[in-house]
Write an enzyme that holds these catalytic residues in place. Structure first.
Site, PDB file in Angstrom:
ATOM      1  N   HIS A  56       0.825  -1.202   0.000  1.00 24.36           N
ATOM      2  CA  HIS A  56       0.000   0.000   0.000  1.00 24.36           C
ATOM      3  C   HIS A  56       0.865   1.260   0.000  1.00 24.36           C
ATOM      4  O   HIS A  56       1.220   1.769   1.066  1.00 24.36           O
ATOM      5  CB  HIS A  56      -0.911  -0.004   1.233  1.00 24.36           C
ATOM      6  CG  HIS A  56      -1.824  -1.203   1.305  1.00 24.36           C
ATOM      7  ND1 HIS A  56      -1.377  -2.449   1.689  1.00 24.36           N
ATOM      8  CD2 HIS A  56      -3.145  -1.340   1.044  1.00 24.36           C
ATOM      9  CE1 HIS A  56      -2.392  -3.312   1.657  1.00 24.36           C
ATOM     10  NE2 HIS A  56      -3.474  -2.678   1.273  1.00 24.36           N
ATOM     11  N   HIS A 109      -2.221  -0.735   7.081  1.00 17.27           N
ATOM     12  CA  HIS A 109      -1.826  -1.077   5.711  1.00 17.27           C
ATOM     13  C   HIS A 109      -0.707  -0.163   5.219  1.00 17.27           C
ATOM     14  O   HIS A 109       0.049  -0.525   4.341  1.00 17.27           O
ATOM     15  CB  HIS A 109      -3.024  -1.001   4.767  1.00 17.27           C
ATOM     16  CG  HIS A 109      -3.770   0.291   4.851  1.00 17.27           C
ATOM     17  ND1 HIS A 109      -4.803   0.495   5.739  1.00 17.27           N
ATOM     18  CD2 HIS A 109      -3.614   1.451   4.188  1.00 17.27           C
ATOM     19  CE1 HIS A 109      -5.263   1.737   5.595  1.00 17.27           C
ATOM     20  NE2 HIS A 109      -4.559   2.332   4.668  1.00 17.27           N
ATOM     21  N   GLY A 153      -3.836  -3.205  11.486  1.00 15.49           N
ATOM     22  CA  GLY A 153      -4.269  -3.701  10.178  1.00 15.49           C
ATOM     23  C   GLY A 153      -5.787  -3.813  10.182  1.00 15.49           C
ATOM     24  O   GLY A 153      -6.453  -3.234   9.330  1.00 15.49           O
ATOM     25  N   LEU A 189      -8.968  -2.457  10.833  1.00 19.72           N
ATOM     26  CA  LEU A 189      -9.147  -1.007  10.976  1.00 19.72           C
ATOM     27  C   LEU A 189      -9.868  -0.617  12.262  1.00 19.72           C
ATOM     28  O   LEU A 189     -10.747  -1.320  12.744  1.00 19.72           O
ATOM     29  CB  LEU A 189      -9.854  -0.449   9.750  1.00 19.72           C
ATOM     30  CG  LEU A 189      -8.997  -0.527   8.476  1.00 19.72           C
ATOM     31  CD1 LEU A 189      -9.765  -0.033   7.258  1.00 19.72           C
ATOM     32  CD2 LEU A 189      -7.689   0.237   8.621  1.00 19.72           C
ATOM     33  N   ASP A 219      -9.358   7.066   7.047  1.00 17.73           N
ATOM     34  CA  ASP A 219     -10.815   7.156   6.914  1.00 17.73           C
ATOM     35  C   ASP A 219     -11.490   5.874   7.381  1.00 17.73           C
ATOM     36  O   ASP A 219     -12.550   5.921   8.017  1.00 17.73           O
ATOM     37  CB  ASP A 219     -11.194   7.409   5.449  1.00 17.73           C
ATOM     38  CG  ASP A 219     -10.792   8.797   4.990  1.00 17.73           C
ATOM     39  OD1 ASP A 219     -11.256   9.773   5.592  1.00 17.73           O
ATOM     40  OD2 ASP A 219      -9.996   8.890   4.052  1.00 17.73           O
ATOM     41  N   HIS A 265      -3.984   3.343  -3.551  1.00 18.89           N
ATOM     42  CA  HIS A 265      -4.110   2.873  -2.168  1.00 18.89           C
ATOM     43  C   HIS A 265      -3.365   1.561  -1.910  1.00 18.89           C
ATOM     44  O   HIS A 265      -2.534   1.493  -1.014  1.00 18.89           O
ATOM     45  CB  HIS A 265      -5.596   2.694  -1.801  1.00 18.89           C
ATOM     46  CG  HIS A 265      -5.817   1.859  -0.586  1.00 18.89           C
ATOM     47  ND1 HIS A 265      -5.744   2.384   0.685  1.00 18.89           N
ATOM     48  CD2 HIS A 265      -6.080   0.528  -0.423  1.00 18.89           C
ATOM     49  CE1 HIS A 265      -5.960   1.407   1.569  1.00 18.89           C
ATOM     50  NE2 HIS A 265      -6.172   0.282   0.921  1.00 18.89           N
ATOM     51  N   ARG A 319     -19.425 -17.187  38.466  1.00 18.72           N
ATOM     52  CA  ARG A 319     -19.173 -15.739  38.400  1.00 18.72           C
ATOM     53  C   ARG A 319     -18.963 -15.192  39.804  1.00 18.72           C
ATOM     54  O   ARG A 319     -18.188 -14.253  40.017  1.00 18.72           O
ATOM     55  CB  ARG A 319     -20.315 -14.996  37.689  1.00 18.72           C
ATOM     56  CG  ARG A 319     -21.662 -15.113  38.363  1.00 18.72           C
ATOM     57  CD  ARG A 319     -22.710 -14.206  37.689  1.00 18.72           C
ATOM     58  NE  ARG A 319     -24.021 -14.427  38.284  1.00 18.72           N
ATOM     59  CZ  ARG A 319     -25.005 -13.539  38.320  1.00 18.72           C
ATOM     60  NH1 ARG A 319     -24.835 -12.342  37.761  1.00 18.72           N
ATOM     61  NH2 ARG A 319     -26.158 -13.810  38.874  1.00 18.72           N
ATOM     62  N   GLU A 331     -18.023  -3.361  24.333  1.00 16.30           N
ATOM     63  CA  GLU A 331     -17.242  -4.580  24.491  1.00 16.30           C
ATOM     64  C   GLU A 331     -15.956  -4.531  23.657  1.00 16.30           C
ATOM     65  O   GLU A 331     -14.880  -4.927  24.119  1.00 16.30           O
ATOM     66  CB  GLU A 331     -18.081  -5.792  24.079  1.00 16.30           C
ATOM     67  CG  GLU A 331     -19.353  -6.000  24.899  1.00 16.30           C
ATOM     68  CD  GLU A 331     -20.510  -5.099  24.482  1.00 16.30           C
ATOM     69  OE1 GLU A 331     -20.395  -4.412  23.443  1.00 16.30           O
ATOM     70  OE2 GLU A 331     -21.535  -5.081  25.195  1.00 16.30           O
ATOM     71  N   HIS A 390     -22.501 -15.617  32.428  1.00 19.20           N
ATOM     72  CA  HIS A 390     -23.772 -15.966  31.805  1.00 19.20           C
ATOM     73  C   HIS A 390     -23.489 -16.842  30.594  1.00 19.20           C
ATOM     74  O   HIS A 390     -23.840 -16.523  29.467  1.00 19.20           O
ATOM     75  CB  HIS A 390     -24.552 -14.698  31.420  1.00 19.20           C
ATOM     76  CG  HIS A 390     -24.971 -13.872  32.607  1.00 19.20           C
ATOM     77  ND1 HIS A 390     -24.060 -13.316  33.480  1.00 19.20           N
ATOM     78  CD2 HIS A 390     -26.193 -13.529  33.084  1.00 19.20           C
ATOM     79  CE1 HIS A 390     -24.711 -12.662  34.441  1.00 19.20           C
ATOM     80  NE2 HIS A 390     -26.000 -12.777  34.230  1.00 19.20           N
ATOM     81  N   HIS A 397     -29.165 -13.824  24.364  1.00 25.52           N
ATOM     82  CA  HIS A 397     -28.195 -13.699  25.448  1.00 25.52           C
ATOM     83  C   HIS A 397     -27.550 -15.028  25.831  1.00 25.52           C
ATOM     84  O   HIS A 397     -26.651 -15.043  26.666  1.00 25.52           O
ATOM     85  CB  HIS A 397     -28.883 -13.081  26.675  1.00 25.52           C
ATOM     86  CG  HIS A 397     -29.118 -11.605  26.537  1.00 25.52           C
ATOM     87  ND1 HIS A 397     -29.762 -11.063  25.457  1.00 25.52           N
ATOM     88  CD2 HIS A 397     -28.765 -10.551  27.329  1.00 25.52           C
ATOM     89  CE1 HIS A 397     -29.814  -9.739  25.594  1.00 25.52           C
ATOM     90  NE2 HIS A 397     -29.215  -9.409  26.707  1.00 25.52           N
ATOM     91  N   ARG A 437     -24.007 -18.193  35.482  1.00 24.71           N
ATOM     92  CA  ARG A 437     -24.907 -17.357  36.271  1.00 24.71           C
ATOM     93  C   ARG A 437     -25.534 -18.181  37.392  1.00 24.71           C
ATOM     94  O   ARG A 437     -25.818 -17.665  38.468  1.00 24.71           O
ATOM     95  CB  ARG A 437     -26.018 -16.799  35.374  1.00 24.71           C
ATOM     96  CG  ARG A 437     -27.063 -15.974  36.120  1.00 24.71           C
ATOM     97  CD  ARG A 437     -28.097 -15.384  35.172  1.00 24.71           C
ATOM     98  NE  ARG A 437     -28.990 -14.477  35.873  1.00 24.71           N
ATOM     99  CZ  ARG A 437     -30.274 -14.738  36.143  1.00 24.71           C
ATOM    100  NH1 ARG A 437     -30.823 -15.877  35.768  1.00 24.71           N
ATOM    101  NH2 ARG A 437     -31.014 -13.857  36.785  1.00 24.71           N
TER     102      ARG A 437
END
Lengths: 663, 663
Positions: free
Chosen positions: A33, A73, A122, A124, A160, A264, A357, A411, A461, A473, A520
Site C-alpha cells: 500500500h 496497511h 491492520g 481497521l 478514513d 491505495h 461468576r 465490548e 452468563h 443472550h 450465572r
C-alpha cells in the site's frame, strides 16, 4: 512548485525519503500500500523529527511517547521511519524484503517482529482503540509512580477506514470522557477509501463528531510542515484529547495516480515510479537515501537520547525505583499464587454452592488484594459479571488512582483498550461482559491472541443456564468459536476451586490471553484434592470408579455437576462411570499423550456441555455420544431449559447405557 | 402533580396501562426489565396512538410503518403495546407467561414469535442498525414500485447502551449519508445504564454527534405528550433522518426506585409495586386494564384500518400489482436456477483457472441479470470481493434505483442493514468483506441465523492463500467459528462450478443465511458431472479409485486441488485414494446416514483445509490425519506460506501413507 526555504526543503526531502522507500518496497514486493505512506510522509516527518519523545537506540524506554499506525496497511511508513531513524532490527535489507517470509517487514505491522512496533495493526479502528488503552495506562502508571517517571504522549495516525469503523466511536467516546489529554490523533484526511471517494459512503463531519465526544479538533494542510507543527503544538497544549484532520493527497508525489483509489493498495508500476521520482525531484536509485538526508534522520533518531538519560537518572534517584521495576516485570503470578492456594483450601472446607461468576468475584478479591497490577473493568455489566472488588476505586476523568474502569456498553472498545493497557507494560487488565457478547469484541480478542498479551476476559452468563433473557443472550456456539482461536486459553471452571485455579493460570501466562467462561447459576463445590492446581493439566479425572471403567463422562463448567449425577445414576445400575472435568482444552492438548490417554481411557465416552458439539469429537472418538445443544436456546427459567434441551443426568446415563449396549 | 386536561389524562392513563403491565409481568416472572417500559410509556403511547401507520388486525401490511425496539430488554413495552392495541397472538395470558417456556413473550423480542415483532432485539445497537436497513429497503422498494405503494416510516426506540455501542456510529453515519428521512429514532435519554449514571462512562453530546452525521435532532421532555407529539411531527417533516432525545426518568412511577439503576433489570418487588400503583393512581389488580382505557387502545389499534384499505385498493389498481406480489414472495431460486445451470455447463466446458471470488463475480453476473431482487454491497472492498456486476448502479442519497450499496468500512453495520433489508421483505441482500473481518460483523451474522433470514455473506480472501497481507488478514479459525453457529450454511466452494452451485443453494434458502468462503488465489475447474447440483448434498465423491479405497482424502475450497494432487502422488505409489469435496458441512450433516457413510467410506481419512482442525474430527474418525493450520499465518507470498505451513500434496500423501502403514 513554490520556492522552499532551506529548512523546509530539508523537511520535504526527509519526507520524500519515506515516499521513495515506500514506493520502492511495494514495487519490489509486487504487493502493498504505497498511497498512505506517500500521503502522510510530511506529517510523519514533522511528528518524528519535532515532537515524538523517543530514543531509537532504546526502543523500550518506558517513558517514550507511543506511536500507533492505526491505518496499518501503510506499514511502509512505519518501516521507512524506523530504518531512517536508526531503530535496531530494521535494515535496508529488511525494507527490500518487505512482505517476504521471515522478514520483520510484514504486510501489516506485527507486534514483536521489530523493536518499536508498539502494536499489531491492520484490522481497521483497532490501532486507535488500542492507543486509547495505552493513554489510559500512561495515566494509571503516572498516578502510581508520578509524572516525573511517567509523562508521555500517545500519537495515532488513523485513516478514513479507522474512523468509519464503529469501534472508533467507542474509543473516542471513552477517551473524551476520561479527558486523555496526552492522546493525539492525526487523521489522514484524504477523502479516498478502497471503493473510491469517501463520499460514496459517508457524509460525516469528523471534527464535529470528535468535538461532540469532548475532543479538541483542528484542520490542517497535511503537506504544510509548519502548519502541522503548529497544530501538534496546540494539541499538546490542550487539556482534551486532540484530533487533527490532516488534509492530504493520497499517493502524494505520484503524478498519474495521486488522489485516486488506485494508489491505495497496489504497486505504482515502473513507469509511474519514474514519473514520481521526477515529480519529487528524487533522482536516487531504489532504496538509496542520500547521506545528508539519512544523517538528518539518524540525528532525529537520537534527539531524545539526553531526555532519556535524564529520565534514567531520575528513575535511579527515585524512591519508587525498585517498585517501578517490579511493576514493569508484571510478575503477578508470584504475588497471587500463595493467597489463591489458601483460598482453594478454604473453598474445599466451606463447599459453597455458588455461581462461578461469584467464585470469580471471590477469587478476584484475593487477587486484587495480593497485587496492585490488576486493572479491572466491565462493559457496563459490573454487577452481573462481578468484576469489581472491595476498595478498587473507579477510574475517573482527572483521577487515575483507581483500579476499575467503567468501560461503558463498549465490548470491543474495552477489549482493544485492554490490549493497549497490556502493551503499555506492567498491568494485568481484565474485563467483563456476557459470553455471548464476546462476539462484539472478537476482533480485539483475536489481536490479544495474535500479539500474545496477558489479557483476561471475564465472560459470565455462559450458557442457557442464564435462563429468561433468551437466545440473544444465551451462548451456544461461543465456546467452540473461541476454542478455534489460536493462542487463547478458554477456561470453563466447574466450581469455586477450579475458578481460582483458572484465574491463577490466566495470570501466570506471559504470552497468552485467557477467557473465563462463568455461570450465572449456582454450582456445588466438587470433592477433590486441593494440594495442587489440577486445572493446570487442562483436564483431570474427578471420579475414577473402582474396578475399571465402563464409560467415561467428559464435561466442563456447569455440566460437571450433571456428569457426576449421571455417573450416580449409572452406578445405581451397576455401570462404572469415570467423570473427567475439562476446564481447559488447550492445556489438556499440551499434556503428554500418555497423560491424555490415561484421563480419556479406552471406554466409550459421553461428552456433556451446554453448547454445540463442534470440536468435541476431538475428545470423544468413534464410540461416543454428546449431550449438549444443537441449536439456539430459548427464554425460560434455566431449569426448564436444561430439561427441554435434554441436558440432564438422565440423558447422560441413557447415552452411556446406549453406548455400552453397543459395545 | 398538576391538573391534567381530559385528553392528557387519557393519554397518561393509557401510558400507565403499559407501566402497570410491565411491572406486573416482570414481577410475576421474577425476572425482566421494568425500568425502560415505565420510562418510555408516554413516548410509546404518543407514537402508537398518534403517528404509527399500522393496522393491528393486519400486522403484515407491507406499507405499515416499522417499529423497532432497539433497547430490546424493554420487551414488555412492546408486548404491552401489542396486547393493548389488539395484535393477534398477544393475549393477557401471554403477558402473564412473560419469559416462560413456549410463550411468545420471550425475555427479548424474538422475530417470528408473535406478529408485529419486526426484528429480534436485545444485543444492543443492532435494532437501530437493522432499522437503517429497513429504511433503506423502504426507499429501494419505493424506487421500484412507487411512493403510492411504498411510503412508510421506520421508528426506533434506542437506549443509552445502543448509542454507546460502536455499531450505532456505523448505522447513523450510513443513515445520515443516505438521507433516510423516514427514519426516526427516539432516544430514551434517561442517564442511567446498568453500572449506574451514564456519566460513569460517557460525556457524549448525542445531539451534536447525530448532527455531525447529518441528522436532524431535537430534545424533548419524554413525559410531556404534547412536546413529544410536536417533536415527532417536526421529525417527520424534516428531510433528514431524525433523532429525538427524549428526556425520561427510568422506572417512572416507582416512587422508591425511579431514576436509579436498580429499576433497570429486576422486579420492583411487592411493596414497591403497591407504592407505584398509588403514585400512578392505578388501583387496578395485576394485568387488569379498565375497559375504557383498553377501548381507547383497541381503537388506536384500528386507527390505520382505513388507510390500509385505501392502500389495498391502490395496490389492486396498480399496473405493478402483480410484480409487487411476486417481488414480496422473493422466490429468487426459481429465477436463477436455469441460468445458473447453464453457467455450470459453460464453466465445465471452459475450465477456467480463476479465484472463487472471481467465479462468484461471474455467478453474480448471471444471478443479477436473472433477478431484480438481489441487493449487493461491500464494506469498502468492492474490487477485492468482486461483489458488483454490470449495470447494478450505486445506491446514493436521493437515488435508490440502484442495486449496489457502498456500505463503507462498516462490516457490522452492513450485516445489520442486510438483516433489515431481508426483514423488510422481497429483497435478497448480499454483502462482501474479507473472511477475517466477519469477526467485526459476528453479532449481526448471529442474528441473521437466529431470525432465519436469507442473507448471503460474501467472504473472500479466505485463508493464508491471500498471501502478503499477513496474519491480521488471514483467517485460520473463522471457518470453525462460523460452522459453530447454528442455522448458518458455511459454503467453501472449490471451483467455478461449485461456486455457482453454492450461490444457487444460498439463494434458495427460505429461513437460513449463508456465507461463501472464497479464495483470492486461482483454482482450477474440477472434472465432474454438472447435470445436478452436487454441492446440494454438502459433500460428494470427486474421485473414486477403481478397486476400492486405501484412504479417503476430505477437503474443501482451495485445498481440493491439493487433495487431488496428493491422490495423484499416492496413485503413483499404488495407493488408492478417494477424494471428497465438502463444500458445505451443514448440508452434508443433513443427509441420510447411508449417504454420509458411502461418501466417507471405511478407509482411513485425511482432512485438508488451510484452517484449524477444530470440528474436523467429526468427519475424520479415530484413524485419521489432518493437514492444515495450527496457529496464525504469516506475511509472505501465498505459495511460500502453503509450503511453510506444510499444506501440500506431498504432506497429504505422506499423511495418507502413514495411516495406511498404521493399519
Amino acid at each position: 512548485m513554490f520556492e522552499l526555504t532551506e529548512a523546509a526543503a530539508d523537511t520535504r526531502n526527509c519526507a520524500n525519503a519515506i515516499r521513495a522507500l515506500a514506493m520502492d518496497a511495494v514495487e519490489k514486493a509486487k504487493s502493498g500500500h504505497p498511497g498512505m505512506p506517500m500521503g502522510m510522509a510530511d506529517v510523519a516527518t514533522v511528528l518524528f523529527q519535532r515532537f515524538m519523545k523517543f530514543d531509537a537506540a532504546e526502543p523500550t524506554w518506558p517513558d517514550r511517547d507511543r506511536f500507533v499506525l492505526s491505518a496499518g496497511h501503510g506499514s511502509m511508513l512505519l518501516y521507512a521511519l524506523h530504518y531512517l531513524l536508526g531503530y535496531p532490527g530494521m535494515s535496508r535489507a529488511d525494507l527490500e524484503n518487505f512482505r517476504q517470509f521471515g522478514a520483520p517487514t510484514a504486510g501489516h505491522p506485527e507486534y514483536g517482529h521489530a523493536p518499536g512496533v508498539e502494536t499489531t495493526t491492520g484490522p481497521l479502528g483497532q490501532g486507535l482503540a488500542t492507543a486509547v488503552g495505552m493513554a489510559i495506562a500512561e495515566r494509571l502508571t503516572a498516578a502510581r509512580f508520578g509524572d516525573d517517571l511517567v509523562d508521555h504522549n500517545t500519537y495515532v495516525i488513523a485513516g478514513d477506514g479507522c474512523l468509519m469503523e464503529g469501534l472508533s466511536h467507542e474509543a473516542i467516546d471513552l477517551a473524551g470522557h476520561l479527558k486523555l489529554s496526552r492522546l493525539i490523533v492525526l487523521w489522514d484526511d484524504n477523502s479516498i477509501s478502497i471503493d473510491g471517494p469517501t463520499d460514496l459512503a459517508t457524509s460525516m463531519d469528523q471534527c464535529a463528531r470528535f468535538a461532540a465526544a469532548g475532543w479538541h479538533t483542528q484542520r490542517v494542510d497535511g503537506h504544510d510542515p509548519e502548519a502541522v507543527t503548529a497544530a501538534i503544538a496546540a494539541a499538546k497544549a490542550d487539556p482534551r484529547p486532540s484530533m487533527i484532520a490532516c488534509r492530504t493527497v493520497i499517493g502524494y508525489g505520484s503524478p498519474g495516480k495521486q488522489g485516486k483509489e488506485s494508489v491505495h493498495g497496489a504497486p505504482l508500476g515502473e513507469a509511474e515510479i519514474v514519473a514520481a521520482r521526477a515529480a519529487l525531484d528524487w533522482p536516487h536509485t531504489p532504496f538509496d537515501v542520500p547521506e545528508a538526508i539519512l544523517a538528518t534522520w539518524r540525528s532525529a533518531g537520537r534527539r531524545g537520547a539526553s531526555a532519556r538519560e535524564d529520565w534514567e537518572k531520575r528513575r535511579a534517584a527515585s524512591p519508587k525505583a525498585r517498585a517501578f521495576e517490579t511493576f514493569l516485570k508484571g510478575d503477578v503470578a508470584a504475588e497471587v499464587a500463595g493467597p489463591l492456594a489458601e483460598f482453594r483450601v478454604k473453598m474445599a472446607a466451606e463447599k459453597p454452592k455458588i455461581a462461578t461468576r461469584k467464585s470469580s468475584e471471590m477469587a478476584l478479591g484475593v487477587i486484587n488484594e495480593a497485587t496492585g497490577a490488576t486493572i479491572g473493568g466491565s462493559a457496563d455489566l459490573t454487577h452481573s459479571n462481578f468484576t469489581i472488588t472491595k476498595g478498587m476505586g473507579s477510574v475517573r476523568p482527572g483521577d487515575f488512582s483507581g483500579r476499575y474502569i467503567h468501560y461503558g456498553v463498549r465490548e470491543f472498545g474495552m477489549a482493544a483498550a485492554m490490549n493497549g493497557i497490556a502493551l503499555h507494560g506492567g498491568f494485568a487488565p481484565y474485563g467483563g461482559t456476557f459470553l455471548v457478547f464476546s462476539d462484539y469484541a472478537r476482533g480485539a480478542i483475536r489481536l490479544s491472541a495474535l500479539m500474545g498479551l496477558r489479557v483476561v476476559y471475564v465472560l459470565t452468563h455462559d450458557s442457557i443456564g442464564l435462563g429468561e433473557d433468551g437466545p440473544t443472550h444465551q451462548p451456544v456456539e461461543h465456546l467452540a468459536s473461541l476454542r478455534a482461536l489460536p493462542n487463547l486459553l478458554v477456561f470453563r471452571p466447574a466450581d469455586a476451586i477450579e475458578t481460582a485455579e483458572c484465574w491463577e493460570l490466566a495470570l501466570a501466562q506471559s504470552a497468552t490471553p485467557s477467557m473465563l467462561s462463568l455461570s450465572r447459576q449456582n454450582l456445588p463445590t466438587l470433592e477433590r484434592p486441593v494440594t495442587e492446581n489440577l486445572s493446570a493439566r487442562g483436564a483431570y479425572v474427578l471420579r475414577e470408579p473402582a474396578g475399571g471403567r465402563d464409560v467415561t463422562i467428559l464435561a466442563t463448567g456447569s455440566e460437571v455437576e450433571i456428569a457426576l449425577a449421571g455417573a450416580d445414576l449409572l452406578a445405581a445400575k451397576g455401570v462404572k462411570a469415570a467423570v473427567v472435568s475439562m476446564p481447559c482444552w488447550e492445556l489438556f492438548e499440551a499434556q503428554p499423550a500418555s497423560y491424555r490417554s490415561q484421563v480419556l481411557g479406552t471406554a466409550p465416552r459421553v461428552g456433556v456441555e451446554a453448547a454445540v458439539r463442534l470440536g468435541w469429537d476431538r475428545w470423544l472418538g468413534d464410540n461416543s455420544a454428546f449431550i449438549g445443544m444443537s441449536g439456539f436456546g430459548a427464554s425460560a427459567p434455566a431449569a426448564a431449559l436444561y430439561k427441554h434441551f435434554g441436558i440432564t443426568a438422565e440423558a447422560v446415563a441413557e447415552a452411556a447405557t446406549g453406548l455400552i449396549g453397543a459395545r
